[in-house]
Enzyme design. Structure first.
Site, PDB file in Angstrom:
ATOM      1  N   ARG A 127      -4.488  -9.962   3.309  1.00 50.77           N
ATOM      2  CA  ARG A 127      -4.588 -10.453   1.962  1.00 50.77           C
ATOM      3  C   ARG A 127      -3.139 -10.184   1.742  1.00 50.77           C
ATOM      4  O   ARG A 127      -2.697  -8.421   2.029  1.00 50.77           O
ATOM      5  CB  ARG A 127      -5.331  -9.288   2.089  1.00 50.77           C
ATOM      6  CG  ARG A 127      -5.428  -8.749   0.309  1.00 50.77           C
ATOM      7  CD  ARG A 127      -6.661  -8.291   0.126  1.00 50.77           C
ATOM      8  NE  ARG A 127      -7.890  -8.131  -1.369  1.00 50.77           N
ATOM      9  CZ  ARG A 127      -7.122  -6.706  -2.338  1.00 50.77           C
ATOM     10  NH1 ARG A 127      -6.177  -6.299  -2.200  1.00 50.77           N
ATOM     11  NH2 ARG A 127      -7.503  -6.815  -3.811  1.00 50.77           N
ATOM     12  N   LYS A 149       0.519  -0.924  -0.393  1.00 51.72           N
ATOM     13  CA  LYS A 149      -0.105  -0.002  -0.001  1.00 51.72           C
ATOM     14  C   LYS A 149       0.797   1.428   0.019  1.00 51.72           C
ATOM     15  O   LYS A 149       2.043   1.443   0.660  1.00 51.72           O
ATOM     16  CB  LYS A 149      -0.881  -0.210   0.836  1.00 51.72           C
ATOM     17  CG  LYS A 149      -2.424  -0.942   1.022  1.00 51.72           C
ATOM     18  CD  LYS A 149      -3.501  -0.733   0.054  1.00 51.72           C
ATOM     19  CE  LYS A 149      -4.317  -1.683   0.755  1.00 51.72           C
ATOM     20  NZ  LYS A 149      -4.714  -1.878   0.753  1.00 51.72           N
TER      21      LYS A 149
END
Length: 301
Positions: free
Chosen positions: A279, A245
């Site tokens: 995830r 991210k």
């Protein structure tokens, strides 16, 4: 200790951390790992090659330690553009169908569209992973309930006007205002939980995702990760998705393909703070991180 049974696979929450491998059937994934039909990339071809490659990747992920696979056909990176229902269906349905027959692992469909969720569930998916927590398309809750499918409900305050695009590091959010970060996230996740319950989805089939990277600044993402355990008070298993991210990129000043160490640190902290499921893009590395972190933090559980 609660459990969830999906496609013959039992998830014993609290016993270990489970790994969700990401399969992006998109041409514009922020992480650079997208696999998509040639038409979605503006290329010529029948599309068989991309499908074979995607199924092979799914098989590798399971061999490397993934317990389930998450298939998505619409990029959710900061600043991304939505795609039509028809285009999303073209991207995900063939892949879900192929994976369901080739790979021994449950498949989740990463979508906020009821029509896509319904088609993917018919094609072989078993879980609905909605990044808008059933709030964008109200019909999606009924689709999941009718199929008896578990749902992953994510917190999301994404606003296009709050996105700043860095050419090297990608998009990130600025000016995302919260009165109390964790209390606000918990309150909005509770709204999604209530929507699921009203549709007839049992509590045992609800998983919560606090939405790392979605409508939160770099500092807010770091705080959320550190305080993740506070969301366990909601009474549901927690999924964390820090992998590659932008908050990692902006912290380390590194592009997505160089964020494996940052992702590993974030995954380890997420597990230590109470995540049940992570995830990830880099399945083999993160499965090892999870196994080591579990050995430390779950030894007395």
């Amino acid at each position: 200790m609660s459990t969830l049974v999906v496609r013959g696979h039992t998830f014993h929450w609290g016993r270990q951390t489970y790994i969700m491998g990401i399969l992006n059937a998109t041409p514009d994934s922020f992480s650079g790992d997208g696999l998509a039909p040639p038409a979605a990339r503006g290329a010529a071809g029948s599309g068989e090659d991309w499908l074979v490659a995607a199924v092979e990747q799914g098989g590798r992920f399971v061999a490397q330690g993934a317990h389930l696979l998450d298939v998505g056909g619409e990029s959710t990176r900061p600043g991304s553009r939505p795609v039509s229902v028809d285009e999303e269906l073209r991207r995900v349905v063939p892949l879900v169908e192929a994976l369901a027959t080739a790979v021994n692992a449950p498949i989740s469909i990463d979508t906020s569209k009821a029509a896509v969720a319904e088609a993917a569930l018919r094609a072989g998916a078993s879980i609905v992973n909605d990044v808008w927590g059933l709030r964008l398309d109200p019909a999606i809750a009924a689709v999941a309930a009718a199929a008896g499918a578990p749902v992953i409900l994510m917190h999301n305050r994404s606003r296009r006007e709050q996105v700043v695009i860095d050419p090297a590091l990608g998009g990130h959010y600025v000016g995302a205002a919260y009165g109390d970060l964790l209390a606000d996230i918990a309150g909005e996740l509770q709204i999604s939980i209530d929507l699921a319950r009203r549709a007839g989805i049992p509590d045992s089939q609800i998983i919560l995702d606090p939405g790392l990277g979605f409508g939160k600044t770099v500092a807010q993402n770091l705080e959320l990760l550190d305080r993740l355990g506070e969301l366990r008070s909601l009474g549901h298993p927690l999924l964390a998705g820090p992998s590659r991210k932008s908050f990692i990129g902006h912290t380390l000043e590194l592009p997505p393909e160089q964020r494996v160490e940052g992702s590993a640190a974030a995954v380890a902290i997420a597990i230590a703070r109470g995540a049940d499921l992570v995830r990830v893009h880099d399945v083999q590395a993160m499965a090892r991180v999870a196994k080591m972190t579990d050995a430390i933090v779950r030894r007395a559980r």
